[in-house]
Design a protein around this motif. Structure first.
Motif, PDB file in Angstrom:
ATOM      1  N   HIS A 144       3.799   7.911  -9.334  1.00 15.26           N
ATOM      2  CA  HIS A 144       3.287   9.148  -9.550  1.00 15.26           C
ATOM      3  C   HIS A 144       2.883   9.719  -8.568  1.00 15.26           C
ATOM      4  CE1 HIS A 144       0.490   5.843  -8.013  1.00 15.26           C
ATOM      5  NE2 HIS A 144      -0.339   6.955  -7.647  1.00 15.26           N
ATOM      6  N   ASP A 145       2.416  11.027  -8.972  1.00 17.19           N
ATOM      7  CA  ASP A 145       2.144  12.105  -7.739  1.00 17.19           C
ATOM      8  C   ASP A 145       0.659  12.414  -7.718  1.00 17.19           C
ATOM      9  OD1 ASP A 145       4.986  12.170  -6.779  1.00 17.19           O
ATOM     10  OD2 ASP A 145       5.486  12.813  -8.673  1.00 17.19           O
ATOM     11  N   HIS A 146       0.425  13.278  -6.677  1.00 17.66           N
ATOM     12  CA  HIS A 146      -0.977  13.464  -6.615  1.00 17.66           C
ATOM     13  C   HIS A 146      -1.101  15.164  -6.413  1.00 17.66           C
ATOM     14  CE1 HIS A 146      -0.115   9.487  -5.114  1.00 17.66           C
ATOM     15  NE2 HIS A 146      -1.493   9.263  -5.321  1.00 17.66           N
ATOM     16  N   LEU A 147      -2.342  15.544  -7.020  1.00 16.13           N
ATOM     17  CA  LEU A 147      -2.606  17.022  -6.904  1.00 16.13           C
ATOM     18  C   LEU A 147      -4.008  16.955  -5.944  1.00 16.13           C
ATOM     19  CD1 LEU A 147      -2.523  18.118 -10.448  1.00 16.13           C
ATOM     20  CD2 LEU A 147      -1.047  19.097  -8.337  1.00 16.13           C
ATOM     21  N   VAL A 148      -3.962  17.426  -4.684  1.00 15.71           N
ATOM     22  CA  VAL A 148      -5.112  17.341  -3.834  1.00 15.71           C
ATOM     23  C   VAL A 148      -5.894  18.851  -3.666  1.00 15.71           C
ATOM     24  CG1 VAL A 148      -5.693  16.615  -1.528  1.00 15.71           C
ATOM     25  CG2 VAL A 148      -3.779  15.518  -2.768  1.00 15.71           C
ATOM     26  N   CYS A 149      -7.169  18.787  -3.641  1.00 18.58           N
ATOM     27  CA  CYS A 149      -7.851  19.898  -3.562  1.00 18.58           C
ATOM     28  C   CYS A 149      -7.956  20.014  -2.047  1.00 18.58           C
ATOM     29  CB  CYS A 149      -9.197  19.859  -4.238  1.00 18.58           C
ATOM     30  SG  CYS A 149     -10.181  21.225  -3.884  1.00 18.58           S
ATOM     31  N   VAL A 150      -7.711  21.073  -1.350  1.00 20.29           N
ATOM     32  CA  VAL A 150      -7.737  21.221  -0.041  1.00 20.29           C
ATOM     33  C   VAL A 150      -9.424  21.628   0.068  1.00 20.29           C
ATOM     34  CG1 VAL A 150      -5.503  21.989   0.281  1.00 20.29           C
ATOM     35  CG2 VAL A 150      -7.088  23.820  -0.422  1.00 20.29           C
ATOM     36  N   VAL A 151     -10.106  21.701  -0.572  1.00 15.63           N
ATOM     37  CA  VAL A 151     -11.585  22.163  -0.472  1.00 15.63           C
ATOM     38  C   VAL A 151     -12.291  21.124  -0.297  1.00 15.63           C
ATOM     39  CG1 VAL A 151     -13.467  23.499  -0.927  1.00 15.63           C
ATOM     40  CG2 VAL A 151     -11.409  24.620  -1.224  1.00 15.63           C
ATOM     41  N   CYS A 152     -12.306  20.316  -1.500  1.00 18.06           N
ATOM     42  CA  CYS A 152     -13.430  19.149  -1.527  1.00 18.06           C
ATOM     43  C   CYS A 152     -12.698  17.726  -1.431  1.00 18.06           C
ATOM     44  CB  CYS A 152     -14.000  18.986  -3.092  1.00 18.06           C
ATOM     45  SG  CYS A 152     -12.824  18.691  -4.452  1.00 18.06           S
ATOM     46  N   GLY A 153     -11.164  17.654  -1.322  1.00 17.44           N
ATOM     47  CA  GLY A 153     -10.326  16.469  -1.016  1.00 17.44           C
ATOM     48  C   GLY A 153     -10.289  15.450  -2.515  1.00 17.44           C
ATOM     49  N   ARG A 154     -10.715  16.237  -3.612  1.00 15.51           N
ATOM     50  CA  ARG A 154     -10.661  15.354  -4.919  1.00 15.51           C
ATOM     51  C   ARG A 154      -9.042  15.210  -5.159  1.00 15.51           C
ATOM     52  NH1 ARG A 154     -13.594  17.407 -10.066  1.00 15.51           N
ATOM     53  NH2 ARG A 154     -11.948  18.903  -9.803  1.00 15.51           N
ATOM     54  N   VAL A 155      -8.893  13.975  -5.389  1.00 18.38           N
ATOM     55  CA  VAL A 155      -7.385  13.640  -5.701  1.00 18.38           C
ATOM     56  C   VAL A 155      -6.992  13.529  -7.292  1.00 18.38           C
ATOM     57  CG1 VAL A 155      -5.323  11.982  -5.226  1.00 18.38           C
ATOM     58  CG2 VAL A 155      -6.939  12.565  -3.240  1.00 18.38           C
ATOM     59  N   GLU A 156      -6.057  14.013  -7.945  1.00 20.60           N
ATOM     60  CA  GLU A 156      -5.874  13.697  -9.389  1.00 20.60           C
ATOM     61  C   GLU A 156      -4.224  13.114  -9.277  1.00 20.60           C
ATOM     62  OE1 GLU A 156      -7.820  14.044 -11.862  1.00 20.60           O
ATOM     63  OE2 GLU A 156      -9.472  15.069 -10.784  1.00 20.60           O
ATOM     64  N   VAL A 188       1.005  -1.040   0.163  1.00 17.10           N
ATOM     65  CA  VAL A 188      -0.088   0.035  -0.028  1.00 17.10           C
ATOM     66  C   VAL A 188       0.834   1.172  -0.067  1.00 17.10           C
ATOM     67  CG1 VAL A 188      -1.757   1.188   1.268  1.00 17.10           C
ATOM     68  CG2 VAL A 188      -1.879  -1.190   1.299  1.00 17.10           C
ATOM     69  N   ALA A 189       0.508   2.396  -0.662  1.00 14.63           N
ATOM     70  CA  ALA A 189       1.024   3.669  -0.528  1.00 14.63           C
ATOM     71  C   ALA A 189       0.308   4.563   0.206  1.00 14.63           C
ATOM     72  CB  ALA A 189       1.276   4.049  -2.172  1.00 14.63           C
ATOM     73  N   ASN A 190       1.097   5.218   0.861  1.00 19.29           N
ATOM     74  CA  ASN A 190       0.392   6.465   1.680  1.00 19.29           C
ATOM     75  C   ASN A 190       0.679   7.798   1.109  1.00 19.29           C
ATOM     76  OD1 ASN A 190       0.242   8.618   3.697  1.00 19.29           O
ATOM     77  ND2 ASN A 190       1.159   7.243   5.182  1.00 19.29           N
ATOM     78  N   VAL A 191      -0.490   8.398   0.944  1.00 19.05           N
ATOM     79  CA  VAL A 191      -0.413   9.886   0.205  1.00 19.05           C
ATOM     80  C   VAL A 191      -0.616  10.686   1.270  1.00 19.05           C
ATOM     81  CG1 VAL A 191      -1.640  11.419  -1.437  1.00 19.05           C
ATOM     82  CG2 VAL A 191      -1.455   8.940  -1.881  1.00 19.05           C
ATOM     83  N   PRO A 192       0.516  11.516   1.765  1.00 15.81           N
ATOM     84  CA  PRO A 192       0.420  12.416   3.082  1.00 15.81           C
ATOM     85  C   PRO A 192      -0.342  13.755   2.732  1.00 15.81           C
ATOM     86  CG  PRO A 192       2.479  12.221   2.278  1.00 15.81           C
ATOM     87  CD  PRO A 192       1.811  11.415   1.463  1.00 15.81           C
ATOM     88  N   LEU A 193      -1.218  14.017   3.393  1.00 16.23           N
ATOM     89  CA  LEU A 193      -2.191  15.212   3.197  1.00 16.23           C
ATOM     90  C   LEU A 193      -1.992  16.328   4.092  1.00 16.23           C
ATOM     91  CD1 LEU A 193      -5.341  13.714   1.790  1.00 16.23           C
ATOM     92  CD2 LEU A 193      -3.558  14.545   0.279  1.00 16.23           C
ATOM     93  N   GLY A 194      -0.921  16.328   4.953  1.00 11.01           N
ATOM     94  CA  GLY A 194      -0.618  17.255   6.035  1.00 11.01           C
ATOM     95  C   GLY A 194      -0.621  16.597   7.393  1.00 11.01           C
ATOM     96  N   LYS A 195      -0.646  17.149   8.374  1.00 12.97           N
ATOM     97  CA  LYS A 195      -0.359  16.820   9.781  1.00 12.97           C
ATOM     98  C   LYS A 195      -1.547  15.809  10.012  1.00 12.97           C
ATOM     99  CE  LYS A 195       0.738  18.514  14.339  1.00 12.97           C
ATOM    100  NZ  LYS A 195       0.883  19.764  15.077  1.00 12.97           N
ATOM    101  N   HIS A 196      -1.251  14.664  10.212  1.00 14.12           N
ATOM    102  CA  HIS A 196      -1.804  13.766  10.765  1.00 14.12           C
ATOM    103  C   HIS A 196      -3.219  13.148   9.962  1.00 14.12           C
ATOM    104  CE1 HIS A 196      -0.046  14.044  14.532  1.00 14.12           C
ATOM    105  NE2 HIS A 196      -0.652  15.574  14.543  1.00 14.12           N
TER     106      HIS A 196
END
Length: 155
Positions: free
Chosen positions: A95-107, A75-83
């Motif tokens: 690959h990498d990820h673009l994360v919307c900080v409003v709705c949480g959608r991940v591209e 499994v891969a962990n995609v960190p989104l900030g503290k905790h």
């Protein structure tokens, strides 16, 4: 990365080959991620969906198992900030990820320049790059449009 499986027996074999015990909780989490269409899930969501399927497991067990599966490379962990993290099945593709900080959608995206720089940076520090995800944070176009709707111009 072990081959995808759709039954607990191959999952158990793969877990044991990776040095894990192959507990019911490990099998349940790995099996769920292997059966589910590729996506990014919080530990809470994984826990809720496994419980909805009838398996009983504490949320703390889900977190512990996810950590074990990350350490073993399943499994891969995609960190989104503290905790806060999302988890995805490790397919072996960098690959990498673009994360919307409003709705949480991940591209997901892959950039050859970033991939080359990872290797160069690791080499500079005497390390061998073995993989890590990058999560860039921003606001997606949909959330931006909702926050700043276009107004018709006055004539």
């Amino acid at each position: 990365m072990p081959p995808r499986s759709h039954s607990p027996v191959p999952a158990l074999d793969a877990l044991k080959r990776a040095g894990l015990l192959g507990t019911a909780a490990q099998i349940a989490v790995l099996d769920y991620l292997q059966r589910t269409e590729h996506g990014h899930f919080s530990a809470e969501e994984i826990h809720r969906r496994i419980a909805a399927g009838g398996d009983r497991m504490n949320l703390s067990t889900t977190y512990r198992v996810l950590g074990q599966l990350v350490d073993a490379g399943f499994v891969a962990n995609v960190p989104l900030g503290k905790h806060h993290s999302l988890y995805e099945l490790n397919t072996g593709e960098v690959h990498d990820h673009l994360v919307c900080v409003v709705c949480g959608r991940v591209e997901e995206f892959s950039d050859p320049t970033i991939n080359r720089r990872r290797v160069a940076i690791a080499k500079k520090f005497g390390k061998r790059f073995v993989g890590k995800t990058l999560a860039l944070q921003g606001v997606c176009a949909d959330c931006t449009a909702r926050a700043h709707p276009t107004r018709p111009r006055a004539k």
